[in-house]
Design a protein around this motif. Structure first.
Motif, PDB file in Angstrom:
ATOM      1  N   UNK A 272     -25.969   1.277  21.673  1.00 41.43           N
ATOM      2  CA  UNK A 272     -27.283   1.320  22.167  1.00 41.43           C
ATOM      3  C   UNK A 272     -27.767   2.396  22.122  1.00 41.43           C
ATOM      4  N   UNK A 273     -29.059   2.610  21.586  1.00 45.47           N
ATOM      5  CA  UNK A 273     -29.773   3.801  21.309  1.00 45.47           C
ATOM      6  C   UNK A 273     -30.593   4.510  22.751  1.00 45.47           C
ATOM      7  N   UNK A 274     -30.052   5.622  23.087  1.00 42.27           N
ATOM      8  CA  UNK A 274     -30.352   6.036  24.310  1.00 42.27           C
ATOM      9  C   UNK A 274     -31.926   6.538  24.258  1.00 42.27           C
ATOM     10  N   UNK A 275     -32.765   6.356  25.416  1.00 45.08           N
ATOM     11  CA  UNK A 275     -33.974   6.737  25.462  1.00 45.08           C
ATOM     12  C   UNK A 275     -34.298   7.955  26.024  1.00 45.08           C
ATOM     13  N   UNK A 276     -35.154   8.706  25.647  1.00 42.23           N
ATOM     14  CA  UNK A 276     -35.748   9.892  26.596  1.00 42.23           C
ATOM     15  C   UNK A 276     -35.941   9.829  28.007  1.00 42.23           C
ATOM     16  N   UNK A 277     -35.522  11.066  28.844  1.00 42.31           N
ATOM     17  CA  UNK A 277     -35.638  10.762  30.218  1.00 42.31           C
ATOM     18  C   UNK A 277     -37.181  10.384  30.500  1.00 42.31           C
ATOM     19  N   UNK A 278     -37.172   9.550  31.463  1.00 41.07           N
ATOM     20  CA  UNK A 278     -38.453   9.200  31.972  1.00 41.07           C
ATOM     21  C   UNK A 278     -39.140   7.779  31.148  1.00 41.07           C
ATOM     22  N   UNK A 279     -38.378   7.554  29.994  1.00 40.96           N
ATOM     23  CA  UNK A 279     -38.895   6.576  29.453  1.00 40.96           C
ATOM     24  C   UNK A 279     -38.035   5.084  29.965  1.00 40.96           C
ATOM     25  N   UNK A 280     -38.857   4.036  30.025  1.00 47.79           N
ATOM     26  CA  UNK A 280     -38.088   2.795  30.345  1.00 47.79           C
ATOM     27  C   UNK A 280     -37.016   2.308  29.412  1.00 47.79           C
ATOM     28  N   UNK A 281     -36.049   1.600  29.993  1.00 46.28           N
ATOM     29  CA  UNK A 281     -34.925   1.248  28.895  1.00 46.28           C
ATOM     30  C   UNK A 281     -35.241   0.519  28.041  1.00 46.28           C
ATOM     31  N   UNK A 282     -36.536  -0.345  27.957  1.00 46.79           N
ATOM     32  CA  UNK A 282     -37.114  -1.322  26.851  1.00 46.79           C
ATOM     33  C   UNK A 282     -37.373  -0.576  25.601  1.00 46.79           C
ATOM     34  N   UNK A 283     -37.725   0.752  25.647  1.00 45.65           N
ATOM     35  CA  UNK A 283     -38.085   1.551  24.820  1.00 45.65           C
ATOM     36  C   UNK A 283     -36.711   1.791  23.713  1.00 45.65           C
ATOM     37  N   UNK A 284     -35.748   1.443  24.208  1.00 45.92           N
ATOM     38  CA  UNK A 284     -34.482   1.570  23.319  1.00 45.92           C
ATOM     39  C   UNK A 284     -34.270   0.426  22.482  1.00 45.92           C
ATOM     40  N   UNK A 285     -34.975  -0.656  22.829  1.00 48.31           N
ATOM     41  CA  UNK A 285     -34.662  -2.006  22.300  1.00 48.31           C
ATOM     42  C   UNK A 285     -34.777  -1.968  20.715  1.00 48.31           C
ATOM     43  N   UNK A 286     -36.038  -1.767  20.348  1.00 52.79           N
ATOM     44  CA  UNK A 286     -36.262  -1.393  18.520  1.00 52.79           C
ATOM     45  C   UNK A 286     -35.513  -0.773  17.964  1.00 52.79           C
ATOM     46  N   UNK A 287     -35.279   0.389  18.577  1.00 55.58           N
ATOM     47  CA  UNK A 287     -34.152   1.582  17.613  1.00 55.58           C
ATOM     48  C   UNK A 287     -32.753   1.101  17.784  1.00 55.58           C
ATOM     49  N   UNK A 288     -32.334   0.211  18.901  1.00 58.30           N
ATOM     50  CA  UNK A 288     -31.104  -0.281  18.984  1.00 58.30           C
ATOM     51  C   UNK A 288     -31.019  -1.422  17.843  1.00 58.30           C
ATOM     52  N   UNK A 289     -31.803  -2.073  17.640  1.00 54.38           N
ATOM     53  CA  UNK A 289     -32.006  -3.307  16.754  1.00 54.38           C
ATOM     54  C   UNK A 289     -31.781  -2.972  15.307  1.00 54.38           C
TER      55      UNK A 289
END
Length: 244
Positions: free
Chosen positions: A132-149
């Motif tokens: 699961x690609x981590x997101x930057x501090x303050x970003x919603x978890x959903x921001x990691x969806x496309x990078x994770x895919x």
């Protein structure tokens, strides 16, 4: 209980998933989503759902009966289509090593549908989780969806001894997976079963020679004996034993 494997990178993948020759399958049935976009309508209008289901079943039978591994992403529709072949496929998957490698990102680990879990519970299946690609501090978890895919696709098309890719039906994800496969496996053949319609037909029409993998393009367009077509692909690749 499903067999679960967690891979961190390509080196980890090579260590944990070494095995017999494999074929990558990118497939799906187009579905209506909101807001309804022009491209979605195109996929819906050109899809051939019956052919898609027949193709997935024929590919699974053709590969598993000959000891070739099937690699694919854990889309619910694809898992459901394979489940519909359960009785036939189950007879040809052994407990010695996985024949179905089902990839999913850990981004979705807690929300896998029952069809995927049921398929992964087979003794011949292995559920492979990518990071699961981590997101930057303050970003919603959903921001990691496309990078994770994107990472999942990169690892999925890097399975050891992957020999070819087959594309069936589907929507935008088919094109993304075709691009990922071509990037990671530039010398391996690709087959777009145009007779299943939608995104697979689009790939084929964009480059009929590339997406026929050395077979006559007419077979991608016209042949609906999908198990036999899969056998022809295996014969061309010189992999797979005699049918079990």
């Amino acid at each position: 209980m499903s067999s679960r494997t967690y891979v961190a990178d390509e080196q980890d993948l090579a260590t944990k998933l070494a095995g017999p020759p494999a074929i990558f399958l990118s497939a799906g049935v187009p579905w209506k989503r909101t807001p309804l976009k022009k491209l979605t309508l195109h996929y819906l209008r050109t899809a051939r759902p019956a052919n898609i289901r027949q193709a997935v079943g024929g590919i699974a039978r053709g590969l598993l009966r000959r000891g070739v591994r099937l690699v694919f992403g854990a889309q619910p529709a694809l898992a459901g289509m394979l489940l519909s072949q359960a009785d036939d496929v189950r007879r040809h998957v052994g407990s010695d090593e996985p024949r179905l490698l089902i990839f999913q990102s850990r981004f979705f680990e807690g929300e896998l549908p029952e069809t995927t879990l049921d398929l992964a519970s087979w003794e011949g299946a292995q559920l492979v989780f990518t990071p699961d690609v981590p997101v930057a501090a303050g970003e919603p978890r959903e921001a990691g969806k496309d990078p994770s895919l994107e990472l999942m696709r990169k690892l999925m098309v890097s399975v050891p001894d992957l020999r070819a890719a087959i594309f069936v039906g589907g929507m935008e994800g088919i094109g993304l997976e075709a691009e990922a496969f071509r990037t990671r496996q530039p010398d391996k053949p690709m087959y777009a079963f145009a007779s299943t319609g939608s995104a697979a037909a689009d790939l084929f029409n964009k480059n009929r020679t590339l997406y026929s993998g050395g077979l006559p393009p007419s077979k991608m367009q016209e042949l609906t004996s999908y198990e036999r077509l899969t056998e022809e692909i295996l014969e061309r690749l010189k992999i797979g034993g005699r049918p079990q």
